[in-house]
Every structure is written in C-alpha cells, then in structure tokens.
Design a protein around this motif. Structure first.
Motif, mmCIF file in Angstrom:
data_model
loop_
_atom_site.group_PDB
_atom_site.id
_atom_site.type_symbol
_atom_site.label_atom_id
_atom_site.label_comp_id
_atom_site.label_asym_id
_atom_site.label_seq_id
_atom_site.Cartn_x
_atom_site.Cartn_y
_atom_site.Cartn_z
ATOM 1 N N ALA A 245 -4.022 0.887 -6.605
ATOM 2 C CA ALA A 245 -3.693 1.816 -5.521
ATOM 3 C C ALA A 245 -2.381 1.450 -4.839
ATOM 4 N N LEU A 246 -2.154 0.158 -4.588
ATOM 5 C CA LEU A 246 -0.910 -0.268 -3.933
ATOM 6 C C LEU A 246 0.303 0.016 -4.801
ATOM 7 N N MET A 247 0.176 -0.159 -6.097
ATOM 8 C CA MET A 247 1.282 0.186 -6.996
ATOM 9 C C MET A 247 1.554 1.689 -6.969
ATOM 10 N N ARG A 248 0.486 2.482 -6.890
ATOM 11 C CA ARG A 248 0.664 3.929 -6.799
ATOM 12 C C ARG A 248 1.339 4.303 -5.482
ATOM 13 N N MET A 249 0.969 3.635 -4.384
ATOM 14 C CA MET A 249 1.621 3.893 -3.095
ATOM 15 C C MET A 249 3.117 3.600 -3.173
ATOM 16 N N ALA A 250 3.461 2.477 -3.791
ATOM 17 C CA ALA A 250 4.882 2.125 -3.920
ATOM 18 C C ALA A 250 5.647 3.208 -4.673
ATOM 19 N N SER A 251 5.010 3.803 -5.673
ATOM 20 C CA SER A 251 5.688 4.837 -6.466
ATOM 21 C C SER A 251 5.924 6.116 -5.678
ATOM 22 N N MET A 252 5.197 6.312 -4.579
ATOM 23 C CA MET A 252 5.341 7.516 -3.752
ATOM 24 C C MET A 252 6.418 7.370 -2.688
ATOM 25 N N LEU A 253 6.914 6.149 -2.475
ATOM 26 C CA LEU A 253 7.847 5.866 -1.387
ATOM 27 C C LEU A 253 9.288 5.841 -1.860
ATOM 28 N N LYS A 254 10.176 6.241 -0.962
ATOM 29 C CA LYS A 254 11.609 6.027 -1.187
ATOM 30 C C LYS A 254 11.915 4.529 -1.175
ATOM 31 N N PRO A 255 13.009 4.110 -1.810
ATOM 32 C CA PRO A 255 13.460 2.730 -1.608
ATOM 33 C C PRO A 255 13.627 2.451 -0.114
ATOM 34 N N ASN A 256 13.138 1.321 0.331
ATOM 35 C CA ASN A 256 13.141 0.920 1.743
ATOM 36 C C ASN A 256 12.187 1.744 2.598
ATOM 37 N N GLY A 257 11.325 2.546 1.957
ATOM 38 C CA GLY A 257 10.291 3.238 2.693
ATOM 39 C C GLY A 257 9.262 2.262 3.240
ATOM 40 N N ILE A 258 8.478 2.729 4.199
ATOM 41 C CA ILE A 258 7.557 1.871 4.951
ATOM 42 C C ILE A 258 6.109 2.145 4.544
ATOM 43 N N LEU A 259 5.383 1.077 4.264
ATOM 44 C CA LEU A 259 3.931 1.138 4.115
ATOM 45 C C LEU A 259 3.288 0.504 5.337
ATOM 46 N N TYR A 260 2.375 1.233 5.956
ATOM 47 C CA TYR A 260 1.563 0.671 7.039
ATOM 48 C C TYR A 260 0.127 0.611 6.558
ATOM 49 N N LEU A 261 -0.445 -0.572 6.578
ATOM 50 C CA LEU A 261 -1.822 -0.801 6.133
ATOM 51 C C LEU A 261 -2.595 -1.498 7.240
ATOM 52 N N ARG A 262 -3.738 -0.932 7.612
ATOM 53 C CA ARG A 262 -4.657 -1.592 8.544
ATOM 54 C C ARG A 262 -6.076 -1.436 8.026
ATOM 55 N N ASP A 263 -6.831 -2.539 8.068
ATOM 56 C CA ASP A 263 -8.186 -2.461 7.537
ATOM 57 C C ASP A 263 -8.981 -3.676 7.997
ATOM 58 N N ALA A 264 -10.253 -3.671 7.616
ATOM 59 C CA ALA A 264 -11.073 -4.874 7.765
ATOM 60 C C ALA A 264 -10.629 -5.858 6.692
ATOM 61 N N ILE A 265 -9.875 -6.864 7.115
ATOM 62 C CA ILE A 265 -9.301 -7.874 6.224
ATOM 63 C C ILE A 265 -9.589 -9.226 6.849
ATOM 64 N N PHE A 266 -10.082 -10.158 6.052
ATOM 65 C CA PHE A 266 -10.625 -11.404 6.578
ATOM 66 C C PHE A 266 -9.594 -12.532 6.539
ATOM 67 N N SER A 267 -9.317 -13.113 7.715
ATOM 68 C CA SER A 267 -8.391 -14.254 7.796
ATOM 69 C C SER A 267 -9.104 -15.532 8.212
ATOM 70 N N PHE A 268 -10.423 -15.505 8.316
ATOM 71 C CA PHE A 268 -11.168 -16.710 8.686
ATOM 72 C C PHE A 268 -11.293 -17.660 7.481
ATOM 73 N N PRO A 269 -11.584 -18.934 7.721
ATOM 74 C CA PRO A 269 -11.771 -19.877 6.606
ATOM 75 C C PRO A 269 -12.958 -19.452 5.736
ATOM 76 N N ILE A 270 -12.768 -19.474 4.437
ATOM 77 C CA ILE A 270 -13.823 -19.024 3.523
ATOM 78 C C ILE A 270 -15.108 -19.813 3.742
ATOM 79 N N SER A 271 -14.979 -21.099 4.002
ATOM 80 C CA SER A 271 -16.161 -21.953 4.166
ATOM 81 C C SER A 271 -16.997 -21.575 5.388
ATOM 82 N N GLU A 272 -16.403 -20.797 6.303
ATOM 83 C CA GLU A 272 -17.108 -20.414 7.523
ATOM 84 C C GLU A 272 -17.432 -18.915 7.549
ATOM 85 N N HIS A 273 -17.540 -18.320 6.380
ATOM 86 C CA HIS A 273 -17.698 -16.866 6.319
ATOM 87 C C HIS A 273 -18.971 -16.381 7.016
#
Length: 235
Positions: free
Chosen positions: A138-166
């Motif tokens: 999907a991300l590669m497809r998004m890149a193909s839809m953008l102009k050079p120097n175009g902007i992708l904004y992505l926000r989601d449930a993404i985990f930055s906590f330590p894996i051992s403490e999931h």
C-alpha cells in the motif's frame, strides 16, 4: 477494472464492524472524537493544503478531513472500501458545500489513480486493516500517486512501547481509552482491534516508509500506542 490474483488481500473483509450498515456508520462517525471538523481543519492548515492542491484521502471514512480540505480549495479524491461510508460522506459534503470532492469506492490495494498526481496523500486510522506485507504494498502504491516532493501524512495506532512490555502497555491503553457503550470506543472495540486487526511497531512502519521511497521529516509518538508521520516523496 483491474482483475487481481486469487491470493490478493480482500480489504472488504474488515474486522469488527459492518460498514455497510448505515446505523454502524453513523455510530462510527460519532465515536471519531479525534476527527472533528475543528481538528481536521487544523490539520489541513498545518499541512499547508490550499487552493489548487490535489489531495488523495485513503480510508476517507465519513469524510470529515476530505470536507475540510475541499473547503480550503483543494480538489480531493476521497477513497473508502465502504459504499455506506461514502454515501454518508457525500451527504455531509453536500450539507457543508464542499463540492470539489470526488468519491471512489476502493481500498489501499485497489484504488487506481487516473488524475493529476497528488500534492498530498492522507491516511488516518485506516492502514491498520492491512497486515504488514500488504502495508508495504500500500505504501508503495501511495508513493506512485504522489508528485516528486509530495507529502504523505500517516496517523494510526502504531506501537512505540518496548516489545517486552507489550501486555502492560496494551492493558493500560484499553483501560484509559475505552468508554461506556454509546459514548465512544468500548473495551470490546479495543480488544477486537488488538486481537483481529494489524497495528504494528513504529520501527517496522518507519522501515516500510523509507523502503517505499519516503523521507520521514516528522515522527511524532503521540502516545505509546499512536503515532503520526509527515513524509516527503523522494524525487
């Protein structure tokens, strides 16, 4: 219309919610406290979306962001896999006078962009429906839809906590974020999300973004379980 091989991922089989049920679509819209007109207007201005820009909103849902971008003068392609979501979004757009939105029933993996390349691709709280292999596609497809120097904004449930403490972090997320029935996302909604959907770790999504041809200019870990990225398509 393109045909896809039998092994292709079926985005219409989303976990948890029947988005073809208009009552569930209306309930979903009410639960989206992170996507109010005021918050989406602020994001449109923060990204610099304005008159003449082409915006591709993937997983547009009930259209709140697409409407605000259109009201700033952008031409918006609003894409969602759910016809009921799109119908609801179109109704909202008509009421708001947002006339420069074109609605498409498709997903991350099936939308074919046949217009001017985008100045912006936006995806919020939707990419987690895809397993990691398909996120990369999907991300590669998004890149193909953008102009050079175009902007992708992505926000989601993404985990930055330590894996051992999931376990600790997931339990705390659900405890602090869930609402009573009828007031927002319930603990059952969060349980379903973790169990059946495909949120991933920040270090994984960041590697995918780089490999898809983006430079990450901002990575904001909003909480241990949510992140946003602003990326530039490398020319």
């Amino acid at each position: 219309m393109n045909s896809f091989p039998a092994w292709y991922f079926d985005e219409s089989q989303m976990a948890g919610i029947n988005f073809e049920d208009i009552a569930q679509v209306e309930a979903f819209d009410c639960k989206q406290t992170s996507s109010t007109p005021q918050k989406e207007q602020a994001l449109v201005k923060r990204l610099g979306i304005s008159l003449g820009h082409t915006v591709i909103d993937l997983g547009a849902g009930t259209g709140t962001f697409a409407i605000q971008a259109a009201l700033e003068g952008a031409f918006v392609h609003a894409i969602d896999i759910s016809q009921s979501m799109l119908a609801y979004a179109q109704q909202k757009a008509r009421k708001m006078g947002a006339s420069t939105i074109k609605f498409h029933r498709a997903g991350f993996l099936t939308y074919e962009h046949n217009d001017n390349l985008g100045d912006f691709v936006i995806t919020k709280a939707a990419l987690h429906i895809l397993p990691d292999f398909w996120k990369m596609v999907a991300l590669m497809r998004m890149a193909s839809m953008l102009k050079p120097n175009g902007i992708l904004y992505l926000r989601d449930a993404i985990f930055s906590f330590p894996i051992s403490e999931h376990k600790t972090f997931i339990d705390e997320w659900i405890e602090h974020s869930s609402k009573p029935e009828g007031e927002g996302w319930t603990d059952k909604d969060y349980h379903m999300h973790v169990r059946e959907e495909h949120s991933t770790f920040a270090w994984i999504i960041e590697g995918m973004l780089t490999r898809a041809g983006f430079e990450i200019t901002q990575a904001n870990y909003l909480t241990p379980t949510a992140a946003e990225y602003i990326c530039i398509k490398i020319a």
